[in-house]
Motif scaffolding. Structure first.
Motif, PDB file in Angstrom:
ATOM      1  N   ARG A   1       0.841  -1.189   0.000  1.00 30.69           N
ATOM      2  CA  ARG A   1       0.000   0.000   0.000  1.00 30.69           C
ATOM      3  C   ARG A   1       0.877   1.240   0.000  1.00 30.69           C
TER       4      ARG A   1
ATOM      5  N   THR B   1       0.014   4.348  -0.290  1.00 29.81           N
ATOM      6  CA  THR B   1      -0.516   5.539   0.372  1.00 29.81           C
ATOM      7  C   THR B   1      -0.486   5.452   1.889  1.00 29.81           C
TER       8      THR B   1
ATOM      9  N   ASP C   1       1.377  -0.068  -6.812  1.00 33.75           N
ATOM     10  CA  ASP C   1       0.725  -1.144  -6.067  1.00 33.75           C
ATOM     11  C   ASP C   1       0.271  -2.224  -7.040  1.00 33.75           C
TER      12      ASP C   1
ATOM     13  N   GLY D   1      -3.669  -2.059  -2.085  1.00 28.86           N
ATOM     14  CA  GLY D   1      -3.709  -0.607  -2.005  1.00 28.86           C
ATOM     15  C   GLY D   1      -4.896  -0.073  -2.777  1.00 28.86           C
TER      16      GLY D   1
END
Length: 686
Positions: free
Chosen positions: A49, A51, A76, A81
């Motif tokens: 992930r 973020t 990703d 993600g």
């Protein structure tokens, strides 16, 4: 740690979608240098992930590469993600590789790219990069891997020496199940996040049962393992790892076998990038070192990388045993080729150069040939409780403590105090004549550095499932009472034994909780007179006249502000509990020794994890490995609150494994998904 305030290029960042032929668009984040000229691209692609989970690490290196003239890209994988699709599609192997090749081709075709692309990755990301490189995609010119594995069965997999690795089965399965069940983030995908999440939850499958269904190195594991054919890689490879990383042997094999240009670096580090502020150090300027690699292969700049030794290694010095070292004493050495001309195998006989420090040898059995005398090795089932973490990440409790208690549960053979320094570089091996009275068994060999005060520091170790003694791809039960010669290689190491110290070879028949025990509570007998330790000894004058090996100081991008809450001090990283009355030993491990993290974009990520390993000291069938993992994702400003909880448990009887898994997901306080799995699988390898 140095954090430059300026770079050769100003940088920008954008989030984009990379289209695949299937119509899926993978989530990507690109850090661009501000320039009108096309630049090479660097890709980090993995099922994670970008973020949230890898965002702190990404912020340290992607902006740094962009500031030095590269488009640095983090993607990703499908179903993870904010990338749509199902997570099992990404983890099944060929689909992830095909997607990765498609991403490389897309990057090379962009007007801001010169058409040359490099890939890098840590652990699973580095392994995925090697597997993609084995397909020889045209745009891929260079790789930089850290802690990557070349073998899906052992280096990346849940087995070692043909024996099941308990932490790599239960704990890894629970972690992968939880990761696959995480939702897309509404901040980045909008209202579509919930439908995508429910689709993921309905499709996820824990890998535990599948791993157990393939206990030998069969075609399932061979497929996609680089170790099957190193000649498929054409891109130049810079491979690095730490001496405490279970994938360290991959670096030596790549340097030895790759036909493509390759350089290897082995330092004192755990499973981290070598510039990370994690123990043991010292850290190096890894970003600067990798930049030299990129500049040479992607920009045609002569940075001198091919004038470096083929292998640069940190030679560890003798130290008192400890579960962590801020900096491991030692020095850098170089080898122009591997295997090295400066390393030769020195053989120590267990009946002469090494002397038993355990019970005296039993008389020869009437059926034994003349001159054979056996020492019985039958360890209590909790031998291995002080093994340390299977894959250290830099925690305070990662490394093995003083091995004297483990040595007391083993049969030990010691040298006399050493008259001079001995430097070991490479893989040691034991060649033993064994008698075994059961069809199944385990052989565990540990090499320790014993100081004059008696303290014992683990140097390296090896494992052999006796049923795999004729090959990891087959099962050969031992004929009870039979005598055979076996060989067990130990993991690669670099260690300097100080004068006055002793080498200790410790043999045991158990190593819980690393190694799942065989069904029988028996051991084996070793004939010291026909057994040896083969030690790869480096010539002490090997460095004479060679230039010193140095690296720059660690440097990273400063990154945004991150807020990490204090870790709960009541949660020990590793706790050993002994129930004296029940004869049970329990090890509790906290695999995530950090507190909740608040991201600059407002996301709060928190969680808890616990691994528990139980066994009674005289009964291998009481072995139980359990892992529980909870992750919570919150956006307080949006009222978004998601919790995912996964668990996996592995137990056994004499003939079968029982594997159970569970997944529960909450939105707010309401359960939106709940599922249990239970599998019963035969113990075909014991």
């Amino acid at each position: 740690m140095q954090h430059p305030t300026s770079y050769p290029y100003r940088t920008t960042r954008e989030d984009v979608r990379i289209p695949l032929a299937s119509g899926v668009e993978l989530a990507a984040r690109i850090w661009h240098p501000v320039t009108d000229a096309p630049v090479p691209a660097l890709l980090e692609y993995l099922p994670d992930r970008l973020t949230d989970r890898t965002a702190p690490r990404d912020a340290q290196r992607h902006p740094w590469y962009a500031g030095h003239g590269y488009a640095s890209v983090r993607v990703d994988a499908r179903g993870h993600g904010n990338s749509p699709g199902l997570p099992n599609e990404a983890m099944s192997g060929d689909g992830a590789l095909a997607d990765g090749v498609a991403v490389l081709n897309w990057l090379a075709a962009q007007p801001w790219c010169t058409g040359r692309v490099g890939m890098f990755g840590l652990g699973p990301g580095g392994s995925l990069a090697l597997r993609i490189a084995a397909l020889a995609p045209e745009p891929l010119k260079a790789l930089v891997t850290a802690g990557a594995g070349d073998d899906r069965y052992e280096a990346d997999g849940p087995y070692l020496g043909g024996a099941p690795l308990a932490p790599a089965l239960a704990a890894r399965s629970a972690a992968l199940l939880a990761a696959a069940a995480h939702p897309p983030d509404p901040k980045y995908v909008g209202d579509a996040w919930r439908a995508g999440w429910l689709e993921r939850l309905a499709a996820v499958e824990p890998p535990l049962a599948d791993w157990l269904a393939h206990p030998t190195r069969d075609a399932t594991w061979q497929h996609g393992s680089l170790r099957e054919d190193y000649g498929t890689i054409r891109a130049a490879v810079l491979a690095v790892a730490g001496w405490t990383d279970p994938a360290r042997d991959t670096v030596l094999r790549l340097v030895e076998h790759l036909a493509a240009p390759v350089r290897g670096v082995l330092g004192p580090w755990p499973r981290q990038y070598p510039d990370a502020d994690r123990t043991p150090g010292p850290a190096i300027g890894f970003l600067q070192e990798s930049l030299r690699w990129w500049d040479h292969w992607l920009k045609d700049v002569d940075t001198g990388v091919l004038r470096e030794p083929a292998l640069r290694c940190w030679m560890n010095s003798s130290v008192p045993p400890a579960t962590a070292y801020a900096n491991r004493p030692g020095r850098w050495i170089g080898e122009d080729r591997w295997p090295s001309d400066d390393v030769r195998q020195i053989h120590y006989g267990l009946a002469d150069a090494l002397r038993t420090a355990a019970a005296p040898a039993a008389p020869a059995t009437p059926a034994a040939p003349a001159g054979e005398h056996y020492v019985e090795v039958r360890s209590p089932q909790h031998t291995g409780i002080d093994a340390g973490r299977l894959c250290p990440i830099g925690g305070a409790g990662d490394l093995p403590p003083d091995q004297r208690e483990e040595d007391g549960r083993s049969v030990c053979f010691d040298t006399a105090p050493l008259p001079e320094r001995i430097e070991v570089l490479g893989r040691a091996a034991v060649r033993l004549r064994l008698r075994c009275d059961a069809p199944h068994g385990r052989l565990v060999a540990r090499l320790c550095d014993v100081a004059p005060d008696g303290s014992s520091t683990l140097v390296t170790r090896g494992v052999l499932n006796l049923g795999a003694r004729r090959g990891l791809d087959r099962v050969t039960p031992w004929e009870p009472g039979g005598v055979e010669a076996v060989e067990c290689e130990l993991a690669a190491t670099a260690h300097a034994f100080a004068p006055g110290h002793r080498l200790r070879l410790a043999l045991s028949s158990c190593y819980w909780p690393w190694i799942w025990p065989p069904p029988e509570a028996t051991g084996f007998a070793v004939d010291p007179g026909h057994s040896t330790l083969a030690l790869p000894v480096r010539h002490l004058a090997a460095a004479s006249g060679r230039p010193a090996i140095t690296f720059e100081e660690p440097e990273q991008a400063a990154g945004p502000a991150w807020h990490t809450a204090e870790r709960d001090p009541a949660r020990p990283e590793r706790l050993v509990v002994r129930d004296v009355a029940a004869g049970e030993w329990r090890l509790e491990v906290d695999p995530d020794p950090e507190g909740p993290l608040t991201h600059p974009d407002g996301l709060v990520r928190s969680g808890q994890a616990l691994e528990t390993y139980r066994i009674q000291q005289d009964d291998p069938l009481t072995a139980v490995a359990r892992a529980d993992r909870t992750v919570r994702l919150q956006r307080p400003d949006q009222g978004w609150d998601i919790t995912v909880r996964s668990s996996a448990e592995l137990s056994c009887d004499a003939a079968h494994f029982t594997a159970t898994s569970r997944l529960v997901a909450w939105e707010g306080g309401a359960v939106v998904f709940e599922r249990d799995w239970r599998h019963r699988l035969p113990r075909t390898t014991g």
